[in-house]
Design a protein around this motif. Structure first.
Motif, PDB file in Angstrom:
ATOM      1  N   GLU A   1       0.828  -1.193   0.000  1.00  0.00           N
ATOM      2  CA  GLU A   1       0.000   0.000   0.000  1.00  0.00           C
ATOM      3  C   GLU A   1       0.872   1.257   0.000  1.00  0.00           C
ATOM      4  N   ARG A   2       0.306   2.336  -0.489  1.00  0.00           N
ATOM      5  CA  ARG A   2       1.022   3.610  -0.463  1.00  0.00           C
ATOM      6  C   ARG A   2       1.174   4.054   0.988  1.00  0.00           C
ATOM      7  N   GLU A   3       2.366   4.551   1.338  1.00  0.00           N
ATOM      8  CA  GLU A   3       2.607   4.995   2.696  1.00  0.00           C
ATOM      9  C   GLU A   3       3.154   6.414   2.716  1.00  0.00           C
ATOM     10  N   LEU A   4       2.801   7.138   3.779  1.00  0.00           N
ATOM     11  CA  LEU A   4       3.298   8.487   3.979  1.00  0.00           C
ATOM     12  C   LEU A   4       4.733   8.417   4.484  1.00  0.00           C
ATOM     13  N   VAL A   5       5.620   9.128   3.805  1.00  0.00           N
ATOM     14  CA  VAL A   5       7.035   9.109   4.156  1.00  0.00           C
ATOM     15  C   VAL A   5       7.425  10.336   4.980  1.00  0.00           C
ATOM     16  N   ALA A   6       7.000  11.521   4.524  1.00  0.00           N
ATOM     17  CA  ALA A   6       7.396  12.746   5.204  1.00  0.00           C
ATOM     18  C   ALA A   6       6.416  13.855   4.882  1.00  0.00           C
ATOM     19  N   SER A   7       6.286  14.799   5.828  1.00  0.00           N
ATOM     20  CA  SER A   7       5.413  15.951   5.652  1.00  0.00           C
ATOM     21  C   SER A   7       6.129  17.200   6.123  1.00  0.00           C
ATOM     22  N   ILE A   8       5.734  18.342   5.546  1.00  0.00           N
ATOM     23  CA  ILE A   8       6.314  19.612   5.948  1.00  0.00           C
ATOM     24  C   ILE A   8       5.225  20.674   5.919  1.00  0.00           C
TER      25      ILE A   8
ATOM     26  N   TYR B   1       8.141  12.485   9.958  1.00  0.00           N
ATOM     27  CA  TYR B   1       8.693  11.394   9.170  1.00  0.00           C
ATOM     28  C   TYR B   1       8.141  10.055   9.629  1.00  0.00           C
ATOM     29  N   ALA B   2       8.038   9.143   8.684  1.00  0.00           N
ATOM     30  CA  ALA B   2       7.755   7.755   9.038  1.00  0.00           C
ATOM     31  C   ALA B   2       8.951   7.195   9.809  1.00  0.00           C
ATOM     32  N   ASP B   3       8.678   6.300  10.734  1.00  0.00           N
ATOM     33  CA  ASP B   3       9.762   5.728  11.541  1.00  0.00           C
ATOM     34  C   ASP B   3      10.821   5.069  10.665  1.00  0.00           C
ATOM     35  N   SER B   4      10.405   4.505   9.548  1.00  0.00           N
ATOM     36  CA  SER B   4      11.321   3.766   8.682  1.00  0.00           C
ATOM     37  C   SER B   4      12.360   4.655   8.000  1.00  0.00           C
ATOM     38  N   VAL B   5      12.138   5.967   7.967  1.00  0.00           N
ATOM     39  CA  VAL B   5      13.073   6.860   7.272  1.00  0.00           C
ATOM     40  C   VAL B   5      13.688   7.913   8.189  1.00  0.00           C
ATOM     41  N   LYS B   6      13.273   7.942   9.452  1.00  0.00           N
ATOM     42  CA  LYS B   6      13.810   8.943  10.389  1.00  0.00           C
ATOM     43  C   LYS B   6      15.325   8.831  10.474  1.00  0.00           C
ATOM     44  N   GLY B   7      15.983   9.985  10.413  1.00  0.00           N
ATOM     45  CA  GLY B   7      17.435  10.013  10.503  1.00  0.00           C
ATOM     46  C   GLY B   7      18.131   9.794   9.172  1.00  0.00           C
ATOM     47  N   ARG B   8      17.385   9.389   8.149  1.00  0.00           N
ATOM     48  CA  ARG B   8      17.984   9.157   6.826  1.00  0.00           C
ATOM     49  C   ARG B   8      17.430  10.102   5.767  1.00  0.00           C
ATOM     50  N   PHE B   9      16.159  10.448   5.864  1.00  0.00           N
ATOM     51  CA  PHE B   9      15.503  11.317   4.891  1.00  0.00           C
ATOM     52  C   PHE B   9      15.256  12.687   5.507  1.00  0.00           C
TER      53      PHE B   9
ATOM     54  N   MET C   1      17.325  11.922   0.382  1.00  0.00           N
ATOM     55  CA  MET C   1      17.339  10.542   0.869  1.00  0.00           C
ATOM     56  C   MET C   1      18.777  10.058   0.954  1.00  0.00           C
ATOM     57  N   ASN C   2      19.214   9.764   2.157  1.00  0.00           N
ATOM     58  CA  ASN C   2      20.570   9.281   2.400  1.00  0.00           C
ATOM     59  C   ASN C   2      20.526   7.859   2.951  1.00  0.00           C
ATOM     60  N   SER C   3      21.664   7.196   2.913  1.00  0.00           N
ATOM     61  CA  SER C   3      21.779   5.829   3.447  1.00  0.00           C
ATOM     62  C   SER C   3      20.652   4.942   2.932  1.00  0.00           C
ATOM     63  N   LEU C   4      20.461   4.993   1.636  1.00  0.00           N
ATOM     64  CA  LEU C   4      19.329   4.270   1.045  1.00  0.00           C
ATOM     65  C   LEU C   4      19.496   2.763   1.189  1.00  0.00           C
ATOM     66  N   LYS C   5      18.355   2.114   1.378  1.00  0.00           N
ATOM     67  CA  LYS C   5      18.293   0.668   1.548  1.00  0.00           C
ATOM     68  C   LYS C   5      17.432   0.065   0.441  1.00  0.00           C
ATOM     69  N   SER C   6      17.567  -1.216   0.232  1.00  0.00           N
ATOM     70  CA  SER C   6      16.776  -1.866  -0.812  1.00  0.00           C
ATOM     71  C   SER C   6      15.281  -1.706  -0.544  1.00  0.00           C
ATOM     72  N   GLU C   7      14.915  -1.664   0.727  1.00  0.00           N
ATOM     73  CA  GLU C   7      13.493  -1.518   1.062  1.00  0.00           C
ATOM     74  C   GLU C   7      12.946  -0.124   0.800  1.00  0.00           C
ATOM     75  N   ASP C   8      13.804   0.805   0.409  1.00  0.00           N
ATOM     76  CA  ASP C   8      13.336   2.131   0.007  1.00  0.00           C
ATOM     77  C   ASP C   8      12.898   2.145  -1.450  1.00  0.00           C
ATOM     78  N   THR C   9      13.121   1.056  -2.163  1.00  0.00           N
ATOM     79  CA  THR C   9      12.707   0.970  -3.559  1.00  0.00           C
ATOM     80  C   THR C   9      11.196   1.122  -3.664  1.00  0.00           C
ATOM     81  N   ALA C  10      10.757   2.096  -4.458  1.00  0.00           N
ATOM     82  CA  ALA C  10       9.332   2.398  -4.580  1.00  0.00           C
ATOM     83  C   ALA C  10       9.150   3.516  -5.595  1.00  0.00           C
ATOM     84  N   VAL C  11       7.908   3.749  -5.959  1.00  0.00           N
ATOM     85  CA  VAL C  11       7.571   4.975  -6.674  1.00  0.00           C
ATOM     86  C   VAL C  11       7.228   6.028  -5.617  1.00  0.00           C
ATOM     87  N   TYR C  12       7.851   7.175  -5.724  1.00  0.00           N
ATOM     88  CA  TYR C  12       7.666   8.261  -4.762  1.00  0.00           C
ATOM     89  C   TYR C  12       6.758   9.331  -5.358  1.00  0.00           C
ATOM     90  N   TYR C  13       5.754   9.727  -4.566  1.00  0.00           N
ATOM     91  CA  TYR C  13       4.759  10.685  -5.012  1.00  0.00           C
ATOM     92  C   TYR C  13       4.738  11.915  -4.121  1.00  0.00           C
TER      93      TYR C  13
END
Length: 120
Positions: free
Chosen positions: A44-51, A60-68, A83-95
């Motif tokens: 499912e689509r997930e919220l990554v960050a808001s400003i 930030y989503a917990d999964s990206v805190k400290g990296r994005f 986006m820093n320290s990217l991981k394979s699980e960051d693979t996605a379409v970003y909207y």
């Protein structure tokens, strides 16, 4: 007419960095909170960050805190996602997303998305 145009995606190795951009038009950008979401295959689509509109508040989503890091340049009507320290699980379409009050209800507006692939 509201438009959101993302750019900056691509293929990067694990541990690498990318910066996504979203150019906005057709609404009062500086008074509108902006969001980055992502959707990985089969998920499912997930919220990554808001400003916030002025940029003083971010979440930030917990999964990206400290990296994005989400940021914005209101003079350029653009929001960024570093986006820093990217991981394979960051693979996605970003909207890029903005939720706007139309006078009767809230409506969500989305860009076309940009693919981020993290792979060696």
């Amino acid at each position: 007419q509201v438009q959101l145009v993302e750019s900056g995606g691509g293929l990067v190795q694990p541990g690498g960095s990318l910066r996504l951009s979203c150019a906005a038009s057709g609404f009062s950008f500086s008074s509108t909170a902006m969001n980055w979401h992502r959707q990985a295959p089969g998920k499912e689509r997930e919220l990554v960050a808001s400003i916030s509109g002025a940029g003083g508040s971010t979440n930030y989503a917990d999964s990206v805190k400290g990296r994005f890091t989400i940021s914005r340049d209101n003079a350029k009507n653009t929001v960024y996602l570093q986006m820093n320290s990217l991981k394979s699980e960051d693979t996605a379409v970003y909207y890029c997303n903005a939720n706007l009050w139309t006078g009767r209800r809230w409506s969500g507006y989305w860009g076309q998305g940009t693919q981020v692939t993290v792979s060696s």
